[in-house]
Design an enzyme around this catalytic site. Sequence first.
Site, PDB file in Angstrom:
ATOM      1  N   TYR A  56     -40.295   0.339  15.323  1.00  0.00           N
ATOM      2  CA  TYR A  56     -39.880  -1.042  15.580  1.00  0.00           C
ATOM      3  C   TYR A  56     -41.081  -1.902  15.955  1.00  0.00           C
ATOM      4  CZ  TYR A  56     -35.301   1.173  15.703  1.00  0.00           C
ATOM      5  OH  TYR A  56     -34.183   1.910  15.380  1.00  0.00           O
ATOM      6  N   HIS A 119     -36.390  10.096  13.101  1.00  0.00           N
ATOM      7  CA  HIS A 119     -35.920   8.757  12.733  1.00  0.00           C
ATOM      8  C   HIS A 119     -35.727   8.595  11.218  1.00  0.00           C
ATOM      9  CE1 HIS A 119     -36.577   4.156  13.570  1.00  0.00           C
ATOM     10  NE2 HIS A 119     -35.431   4.405  12.968  1.00  0.00           N
TER      11      HIS A 119
HETATM   12  P1  NAD Z   1     -27.101  -5.285  15.682  1.00  0.00           P
HETATM   13  O1  NAD Z   1     -25.907  -5.101  14.846  1.00  0.00           O
HETATM   14  O2  NAD Z   1     -27.042  -4.835  17.101  1.00  0.00           O
HETATM   15  O3  NAD Z   1     -27.542  -6.816  15.576  1.00  0.00           O
HETATM   16  C1  NAD Z   1     -28.697  -7.268  16.209  1.00  0.00           C
HETATM   17  C2  NAD Z   1     -28.813  -8.776  16.007  1.00  0.00           C
HETATM   18  O4  NAD Z   1     -27.777  -9.414  16.745  1.00  0.00           O
HETATM   19  C3  NAD Z   1     -30.125  -9.358  16.529  1.00  0.00           C
HETATM   20  O5  NAD Z   1     -30.540 -10.369  15.643  1.00  0.00           O
HETATM   21  C4  NAD Z   1     -29.737  -9.947  17.862  1.00  0.00           C
HETATM   22  O6  NAD Z   1     -30.579 -11.008  18.221  1.00  0.00           O
HETATM   23  C5  NAD Z   1     -28.335 -10.433  17.570  1.00  0.00           C
HETATM   24  N1  NAD Z   1     -27.487 -10.554  18.781  1.00  0.00           N
HETATM   25  C6  NAD Z   1     -27.317  -9.669  19.780  1.00  0.00           C
HETATM   26  N2  NAD Z   1     -26.443 -10.126  20.685  1.00  0.00           N
HETATM   27  C7  NAD Z   1     -26.046 -11.349  20.241  1.00  0.00           C
HETATM   28  C8  NAD Z   1     -25.137 -12.308  20.736  1.00  0.00           C
HETATM   29  N3  NAD Z   1     -24.455 -12.125  21.864  1.00  0.00           N
HETATM   30  N4  NAD Z   1     -24.971 -13.452  20.018  1.00  0.00           N
HETATM   31  C9  NAD Z   1     -25.639 -13.653  18.859  1.00  0.00           C
HETATM   32  N5  NAD Z   1     -26.515 -12.781  18.335  1.00  0.00           N
HETATM   33  C10 NAD Z   1     -26.712 -11.623  19.029  1.00  0.00           C
HETATM   34  O7  NAD Z   1     -28.299  -4.513  14.928  1.00  0.00           O
HETATM   35  P2  NAD Z   1     -29.519  -3.628  15.385  1.00  0.00           P
HETATM   36  O8  NAD Z   1     -30.378  -4.337  16.373  1.00  0.00           O
HETATM   37  O9  NAD Z   1     -30.121  -3.136  14.120  1.00  0.00           O
HETATM   38  O10 NAD Z   1     -28.860  -2.354  16.084  1.00  0.00           O
HETATM   39  C11 NAD Z   1     -28.902  -2.133  17.464  1.00  0.00           C
HETATM   40  C12 NAD Z   1     -29.952  -1.095  17.849  1.00  0.00           C
HETATM   41  O11 NAD Z   1     -29.590   0.186  17.333  1.00  0.00           O
HETATM   42  C13 NAD Z   1     -31.362  -1.353  17.307  1.00  0.00           C
HETATM   43  O12 NAD Z   1     -32.052  -2.286  18.111  1.00  0.00           O
HETATM   44  C14 NAD Z   1     -31.930   0.038  17.351  1.00  0.00           C
HETATM   45  O13 NAD Z   1     -32.321   0.351  18.687  1.00  0.00           O
HETATM   46  C15 NAD Z   1     -30.738   0.915  16.965  1.00  0.00           C
HETATM   47  N6  NAD Z   1     -30.717   1.230  15.509  1.00  0.00           N
HETATM   48  C16 NAD Z   1     -31.209   2.435  15.100  1.00  0.00           C
HETATM   49  C17 NAD Z   1     -31.236   2.744  13.757  1.00  0.00           C
HETATM   50  C18 NAD Z   1     -31.821   4.063  13.321  1.00  0.00           C
HETATM   51  O14 NAD Z   1     -32.182   4.865  14.150  1.00  0.00           O
HETATM   52  N7  NAD Z   1     -31.956   4.308  12.047  1.00  0.00           N
HETATM   53  C19 NAD Z   1     -30.759   1.839  12.811  1.00  0.00           C
HETATM   54  C20 NAD Z   1     -30.217   0.634  13.248  1.00  0.00           C
HETATM   55  C21 NAD Z   1     -30.194   0.348  14.606  1.00  0.00           C
END
Ligand code: NAD
Length: 310
Positions: A56, A119
């Site tokens: 990230y 990952h």
């Molecule tokens: P998500 O579905 O959580 O969406 C994140 C987006 O939503 C960001 O743009 C954020 O600013 C926005 N957001 C958050 N709260 C909000 C609110 N209250 N109002 C409006 N916008 C809001 O997607 P993500 O960040 O990809 O997934 C969460 C976490 O999961 C990642 O940060 C990561 O740590 C993990 N993840 C891991 C993998 C993997 O291991 N392959 C893949 C995807 C996500």
Amino acid sequence: MRYRQIPGLATRVSVLGFGASPLGNEFCAINPVEGAHAVRHAVANGINFFDVSPYYGRTLAEERLGPALSGLRDKVVIGTKCGRYDTASFDFSAPRIEASIHESLRRLRTDYVDILYAHDIEFADREQIVNETIPALKKLKQQGKARLIGITGYPLKLLADVAVRGAVDIVMSYCHYNLLARDLDTYLTPVLKQHDIALVNASPFHMGILTRAGAPAWHPAPEQVKQAGAGIVKLCAANGADLPAAALRFCLNHSYIASTFVGMFQPAHVDENLKALDTRLDPALLAEIDRTAAPGLNVTWASGLLENQD
Ligand code: NAD
């Protein structure tokens, strides 16, 4: 806040987890001071589970999360990852995994992580993950560098197969359980349950599709998924419904998922997302959401090597 026990961890984890990928500018360039405030505000409000990766922001998210958690290490549970370092840079070899955890520990300013995941394993040869990567992770667990070891990725059948054969402690899945996707329970949850492997769910907003800002440019979902998501955003706005709270509540209602990780970088996001804990999902609204989601529901995309696709 409510907490759940993941076997092998001393601290129970908050059902709402802090996804730290936005701290690495994955969705937009952020204000790092505000990002650090979001982290500390989350902890002050009971969120104790953090997810990050060297991938990230190409180490930026870990570099920002470590100092933001200064003085809070004994209050939080941290998961980080290894094996993926850039969009097209992967190395799941044992020597790289061992070097990787030491680099992560330095950036995170700690001497152990609670969880270390391989990952996005769909980008690797699955036999290498089972026979080389997971044994390397287990060695690090024995050395006390990680309390638990796991895998993350997108294709569900691959995750199920490797989790069982590698006997990992925990799996992180993303974009398979939220208002636009429900196939987690068809392919993965029953297998993990049967083998007592813990499960965490990421991307409750389908990596930004279910937000007013919409999908980031790099989002891999087909157009019909983005359009269905935009329809849900519009529907909630027209009905005065709180979309973040409804989308998170849907995920939090799952009985086997230990925690749902949402990406955050602003204290206001933390406050809005915490509202989900006291929200009831109105069945009439959910029925409307389901009708709107239908053209994009469970529509997946390719990720990783051809032979690893579901
Ligand atoms: P998500 O579905 O959580 O969406 C994140 C987006 O939503 C960001 O743009 C954020 O600013 C926005 N957001 C958050 N709260 C909000 C609110 N209250 N109002 C409006 N916008 C809001 O997607 P993500 O960040 O990809 O997934 C969460 C976490 O999961 C990642 O940060 C990561 O740590 C993990 N993840 C891991 C993998 C993997 O291991 N392959 C893949 C995807 C996500």
